[in-house]
Design a protein around this motif. Structure first.
Motif, PDB file in Angstrom:
ATOM      1  N   PHE A 268       0.824  -1.197   0.000  1.00 27.20           N
ATOM      2  CA  PHE A 268       0.000   0.000   0.000  1.00 27.20           C
ATOM      3  C   PHE A 268       0.867   1.259   0.000  1.00 27.20           C
ATOM      4  CE2 PHE A 268      -3.580  -2.573   2.057  1.00 27.20           C
ATOM      5  CZ  PHE A 268      -4.313  -2.628   0.879  1.00 27.20           C
ATOM      6  N   GLY A 269       1.989   1.215   0.728  1.00 25.47           N
ATOM      7  CA  GLY A 269       2.874   2.373   0.766  1.00 25.47           C
ATOM      8  C   GLY A 269       3.401   2.731  -0.611  1.00 25.47           C
ATOM      9  N   THR A 270       3.762   1.707  -1.384  1.00 21.00           N
ATOM     10  CA  THR A 270       4.211   1.945  -2.750  1.00 21.00           C
ATOM     11  C   THR A 270       3.088   2.517  -3.599  1.00 21.00           C
ATOM     12  OG1 THR A 270       5.768   0.099  -2.561  1.00 21.00           O
ATOM     13  CG2 THR A 270       5.229   0.853  -4.771  1.00 21.00           C
ATOM     14  N   ALA A 271       1.891   1.971  -3.442  1.00 23.53           N
ATOM     15  CA  ALA A 271       0.746   2.467  -4.208  1.00 23.53           C
ATOM     16  C   ALA A 271       0.445   3.927  -3.875  1.00 23.53           C
ATOM     17  CB  ALA A 271      -0.477   1.599  -3.923  1.00 23.53           C
ATOM     18  N   LEU A 272       0.554   4.286  -2.597  1.00 24.28           N
ATOM     19  CA  LEU A 272       0.327   5.675  -2.188  1.00 24.28           C
ATOM     20  C   LEU A 272       1.355   6.607  -2.825  1.00 24.28           C
ATOM     21  CD1 LEU A 272      -0.454   5.086   1.599  1.00 24.28           C
ATOM     22  CD2 LEU A 272      -2.059   5.945  -0.112  1.00 24.28           C
ATOM     23  N   ALA A 273       2.590   6.143  -2.911  1.00 21.81           N
ATOM     24  CA  ALA A 273       3.624   6.955  -3.542  1.00 21.81           C
ATOM     25  C   ALA A 273       3.324   7.168  -5.020  1.00 21.81           C
ATOM     26  CB  ALA A 273       4.986   6.287  -3.368  1.00 21.81           C
ATOM     27  N   ILE A 274       2.797   6.140  -5.674  1.00 17.40           N
ATOM     28  CA  ILE A 274       2.449   6.254  -7.089  1.00 17.40           C
ATOM     29  C   ILE A 274       1.309   7.259  -7.286  1.00 17.40           C
ATOM     30  CG2 ILE A 274       1.437   5.007  -9.040  1.00 17.40           C
ATOM     31  CD1 ILE A 274       2.944   2.513  -7.991  1.00 17.40           C
ATOM     32  N   VAL A 275       0.276   7.168  -6.417  1.00 22.52           N
ATOM     33  CA  VAL A 275      -0.910   8.003  -6.581  1.00 22.52           C
ATOM     34  C   VAL A 275      -0.647   9.450  -6.172  1.00 22.52           C
ATOM     35  CG1 VAL A 275      -3.283   8.368  -5.799  1.00 22.52           C
ATOM     36  CG2 VAL A 275      -2.481   6.058  -6.311  1.00 22.52           C
ATOM     37  N   PHE A 276      -0.006   9.650  -5.024  1.00 20.26           N
ATOM     38  CA  PHE A 276       0.098  10.994  -4.453  1.00 20.26           C
ATOM     39  C   PHE A 276       1.426  11.687  -4.712  1.00 20.26           C
ATOM     40  CE2 PHE A 276      -3.108   8.860  -1.802  1.00 20.26           C
ATOM     41  CZ  PHE A 276      -4.160   9.740  -1.990  1.00 20.26           C
ATOM     42  N   LEU A 277       2.461  10.917  -5.018  1.00 19.85           N
ATOM     43  CA  LEU A 277       3.764  11.521  -5.259  1.00 19.85           C
ATOM     44  C   LEU A 277       4.165  11.491  -6.728  1.00 19.85           C
ATOM     45  CD1 LEU A 277       5.716  10.137  -2.159  1.00 19.85           C
ATOM     46  CD2 LEU A 277       4.459  12.282  -2.387  1.00 19.85           C
ATOM     47  N   GLY A 278       3.278  10.946  -7.574  1.00 23.31           N
ATOM     48  CA  GLY A 278       3.524  10.976  -9.005  1.00 23.31           C
ATOM     49  C   GLY A 278       4.518   9.959  -9.511  1.00 23.31           C
ATOM     50  N   GLU A 279       4.865   8.963  -8.685  1.00 22.84           N
ATOM     51  CA  GLU A 279       5.787   7.935  -9.159  1.00 22.84           C
ATOM     52  C   GLU A 279       5.075   7.031 -10.155  1.00 22.84           C
ATOM     53  OE1 GLU A 279       7.614   5.872  -5.963  1.00 22.84           O
ATOM     54  OE2 GLU A 279       8.316   7.698  -4.955  1.00 22.84           O
ATOM     55  N   THR A 280       5.823   6.498 -11.105  1.00 20.89           N
ATOM     56  CA  THR A 280       5.231   5.665 -12.149  1.00 20.89           C
ATOM     57  C   THR A 280       5.279   4.196 -11.760  1.00 20.89           C
ATOM     58  OG1 THR A 280       7.363   5.573 -13.280  1.00 20.89           O
ATOM     59  CG2 THR A 280       5.831   7.297 -13.960  1.00 20.89           C
ATOM     60  N   ILE A 281       4.273   3.444 -12.212  1.00 16.08           N
ATOM     61  CA  ILE A 281       4.221   2.017 -11.906  1.00 16.08           C
ATOM     62  C   ILE A 281       5.168   1.263 -12.836  1.00 16.08           C
ATOM     63  CG2 ILE A 281       2.325   1.454 -13.484  1.00 16.08           C
ATOM     64  CD1 ILE A 281       1.255  -0.316 -11.106  1.00 16.08           C
ATOM     65  N   ALA A 282       5.811   0.247 -12.290  1.00 12.87           N
ATOM     66  CA  ALA A 282       6.796  -0.516 -13.057  1.00 12.87           C
ATOM     67  C   ALA A 282       6.524  -2.004 -12.897  1.00 12.87           C
ATOM     68  CB  ALA A 282       8.208  -0.172 -12.580  1.00 12.87           C
ATOM     69  N   TRP A 283       7.291  -2.813 -13.621  1.00 15.62           N
ATOM     70  CA  TRP A 283       7.066  -4.259 -13.604  1.00 15.62           C
ATOM     71  C   TRP A 283       7.244  -4.842 -12.217  1.00 15.62           C
ATOM     72  CZ3 TRP A 283      10.652  -7.669 -11.840  1.00 15.62           C
ATOM     73  CH2 TRP A 283      11.967  -7.215 -11.723  1.00 15.62           C
TER      74      TRP A 283
END
Length: 311
Positions: A268-283
């Motif tokens: 969930f922490g990684t997902a939050l970073a993707i959603v709120f910090l603009g990080e891109t999802i990777a393999w």
């Protein structure tokens, strides 16, 4: 025996342990992210003290009826409640907030992923409860998934993670919290609200002298917009809601079956970073998610095979 609301009570969610434990992981993941955001801005012990004092005051009006009814049990099991408050409320939270001031986010997520193994060790040492092969496979599989996520799928990144004082504080906090999770089965038969408000109030009392010491060192809580927002969340989400859900989940399926759900926190922490910090999802995000879910499924099925209620 603990009081167990039935499905006829109209609160069927309280009989769905795996959903409860998933929501708990989400709420605690947000708490860790916020703890890192306010690191250096809010004194750690003071944050823990205000969090639990506020949560106690919020919950108390709703729990008062149960507390009055359960007062004889509270008196009879007072020192057990103090132990649960010290391990699950006071020590774990203060030490975690303190550690988050010094550790990198990547390191912190790696340390958090050890929690299910620590719970398994405590249940073995205290109750001689052995993990089945399926439960062990589930924990290891989900742990590998977490490592894939936080290392970005790179062995070199994993090998060059260097521990610091923050990592040490968080791992010590997790050892203490794993003990709390393991001995929850010995909790007295209080209602869920009276149990939670009891350990929260006791935890606040235990934290008070350390918060006063922190203030005497000149580390004063600043009530700006960021602080107020963080306090509002931590008093309700990861405190009242998450602890009610976690305690109930452990009650229904046991500590070893509940522990793999803690692997969802770094997910969930990684997902939050993707959603709120603009990080891109990777393999490696997708691969890690798949491994974590597979591990939880393996541990859950193994727990059912050992005779736990399917819920």
């Amino acid at each position: 025996m603990s009081v167990r609301p039935s499905r006829s009570s109209g609160f069927a969610l309280y009989d769905a342990p795996y959903l409860l434990l998933t929501v708990t992981a989400l709420l605690w993941a947000i708490n860790i992210v916020l703890g890192r955001v306010v690191a250096g801005h809010v004194p750690p012990v003071t944050l823990a003290f205000v969090r639990w004092t506020g949560a106690t005051l919020i919950l108390l009006p709703f729990a008062l009826g149960q507390v009055r009814r359960d007062l004889p049990l509270i008196r009879r099991h007072f020192w057990l409640l103090v132990l649960l408050a010290a391990t699950g409320i006071a020590c774990y939270n203060a030490m975690s907030y303190y550690g988050l001031q010094y550790t990198q986010a990547l390191n912190g997520l790696l340390v958090q992923s050890t929690a299910p193994l620590l719970v398994a060790l405590w249940t073995f040492f205290i109750f001689r409860e052995r993990l089945s092969l399926g439960q062990m496979a589930g924990i290891v599989t989900s742990l590998v998934g977490v490592l894939v996520i936080i290392s970005h799928g790179s062995l070199d990144t994993f090998l060059h993670l260097t521990p610091n004082i923050g990592d040490v504080w968080i791992i010590c906090a997790l050892v203490i919290y794993a003990f709390y999770a393991a001995i929850l089965r010995k909790r007295p038969g209080l209602g869920p609200l009276s149990f939670l408000v009891s350990i929260m109030a006791l935890g606040s009392v235990l934290l008070a002298p350390f918060a006063l010491w922190e203030a005497a060192q000149g580390r004063i809580l600043q009530f700006d917009h960021m602080t107020l927002g963080v306090l509002a969340y931590v008093m309700v989400g990861p405190s009242i809601v998450a602890y009610l859900f976690f305690n109930r989940g452990v009650e229904l399926v046991g500590a070893n079956a509940a522990a793999p759900f803690l692997h969802l926190m770094p997910v969930f922490g990684t997902a939050l970073a993707i959603v709120f910090l603009g990080e891109t999802i990777a393999w490696y995000h997708m691969a890690g998610y798949a491994l974590v879910i597979t591990g939880i499924a393996l541990a859950t099925l193994a727990a059912r095979a050992k005779g736990r209620p399917p819920a």
